[in-house]
Design a protein around this motif. Structure first.
Motif, PDB file in Angstrom:
ATOM      1  N   SER A   1      20.571 -66.182 -44.105  1.00 20.01           N
ATOM      2  CA  SER A   1      20.444 -64.769 -43.760  1.00 20.01           C
ATOM      3  C   SER A   1      20.791 -64.595 -42.290  1.00 20.01           C
ATOM      4  O   SER A   1      20.835 -65.560 -41.528  1.00 20.01           O
ATOM      5  CB  SER A   1      19.024 -64.265 -44.019  1.00 20.01           C
TER       6      SER A   1
ATOM      7  N   GLN B   1      23.974 -54.704 -38.843  1.00 24.25           N
ATOM      8  CA  GLN B   1      24.243 -55.291 -40.143  1.00 24.25           C
ATOM      9  C   GLN B   1      23.273 -56.412 -40.432  1.00 24.25           C
ATOM     10  O   GLN B   1      22.739 -57.058 -39.515  1.00 24.25           O
ATOM     11  CB  GLN B   1      25.686 -55.807 -40.246  1.00 24.25           C
TER      12      GLN B   1
ATOM     13  N   TYR C   1      22.342 -59.584 -43.600  1.00 25.47           N
ATOM     14  CA  TYR C   1      22.849 -60.343 -44.747  1.00 25.47           C
ATOM     15  C   TYR C   1      21.741 -61.206 -45.308  1.00 25.47           C
ATOM     16  O   TYR C   1      20.949 -61.796 -44.562  1.00 25.47           O
ATOM     17  CB  TYR C   1      24.021 -61.224 -44.311  1.00 25.47           C
TER      18      TYR C   1
ATOM     19  N   TYR D   1      24.940 -57.421 -48.408  1.00 27.66           N
ATOM     20  CA  TYR D   1      25.108 -56.997 -47.014  1.00 27.66           C
ATOM     21  C   TYR D   1      24.608 -55.565 -46.862  1.00 27.66           C
ATOM     22  O   TYR D   1      24.734 -54.748 -47.773  1.00 27.66           O
ATOM     23  CB  TYR D   1      26.580 -57.022 -46.594  1.00 27.66           C
TER      24      TYR D   1
ATOM     25  N   PHE E   1      31.701 -58.134 -41.508  1.00 27.05           N
ATOM     26  CA  PHE E   1      30.674 -59.075 -41.950  1.00 27.05           C
ATOM     27  C   PHE E   1      31.108 -60.521 -41.723  1.00 27.05           C
ATOM     28  O   PHE E   1      32.165 -60.946 -42.173  1.00 27.05           O
ATOM     29  CB  PHE E   1      30.357 -58.871 -43.434  1.00 27.05           C
TER      30      PHE E   1
ATOM     31  N   GLY F   1      29.920 -62.964 -43.151  1.00 25.50           N
ATOM     32  CA  GLY F   1      29.967 -63.584 -44.468  1.00 25.50           C
ATOM     33  C   GLY F   1      31.335 -63.534 -45.113  1.00 25.50           C
ATOM     34  O   GLY F   1      31.698 -64.419 -45.902  1.00 25.50           O
TER      35      GLY F   1
END
Length: 204
Positions: free
Chosen positions: A42, A64, A66, A72, A115, A117
């Protein structure tokens, strides 16, 4: 007696040096940083995003977060909330108008690029990854150069700047197929593996 004392002092010196070195140990190479990013469960971060075109630069400030398996969440300019789930949909809440709606991820070619990710996913599949070390204001960064697949000529590749010592992402710059900067994102207050409740990713 003196010989034993000398050996003991030498032992303490070696032990102290070993402990000091391990406490200030840096990652051995870029692979350590890649592994660290891949294994994050995370994170949460503040971000500043500049999107550039031929006429103007549009600025967004956002937060943001995650959570692995959760998705997200992007809080954009405190006006809208975007939740990206694994079902290929984006759940959007417009706080100004009190409107909630759903759209396909296919309609978003820009916001999803903020993001971290997204780039972690590319690290698994991208065959065109290049690494370099760059020093900016006396801080060393591992710069990860990734090709972004797709047909959008304004989005070709990205440079992800990761602090070499802390292994924390700090900047992302996206270029078009002519090498022109199109998106510049800076991350601040990046908290890796922070506790985030799954309920954060529910549309309320």
């Amino acid at each position: 007696m003196k010989k034993k004392l000398l050996l003991f002092l030498m032992f303490l010196l070696v032990l102290g040096c070993t402990l000091l070195t391990s406490c200030n140990k840096k990652p051995k190479n870029a692979n350590d940083i890649i592994s660290y990013l891949k294994n994050m469960e995370s994170y949460s971060t503040e971000m500043n995003m500049d999107i550039k075109n031929d006429k103007q630069t549009i600025n967004y400030k956002a937060r943001q977060s995650y959570l692995r398996g959760g998705g997200y969440k992007l809080e954009l300019n405190k006006d809208r909330v975007f939740i990206y789930k694994s079902d290929d949909n984006i759940y959007i809440s417009d706080k100004n108008n009190g409107i909630k709606y759903v759209q396909s991820k296919d309609f978003d070619e820009v916001l999803k690029l903020c993001f971290i990710g997204e780039y972690i996913g590319l690290l698994y599949t991208n065959e065109e990854i290049k690494y370099s070390i760059e020093k900016i204001n006396d801080i060393e960064y591992v710069v990860i150069n990734l090709f972004i697949p797709g047909s959008n000529k304004n989005i070709n590749n990205a440079l992800l700047y990761v602090n070499y010592k802390s292994m924390i992402p700090q900047k992302l710059v996206i270029y078009d197929n002519q090498g022109k900067e199109k998106i510049n994102i800076t991350y601040s207050n990046f908290l890796p593996n922070v506790k985030i409740e799954p309920s954060e990713f529910l549309m309320t």
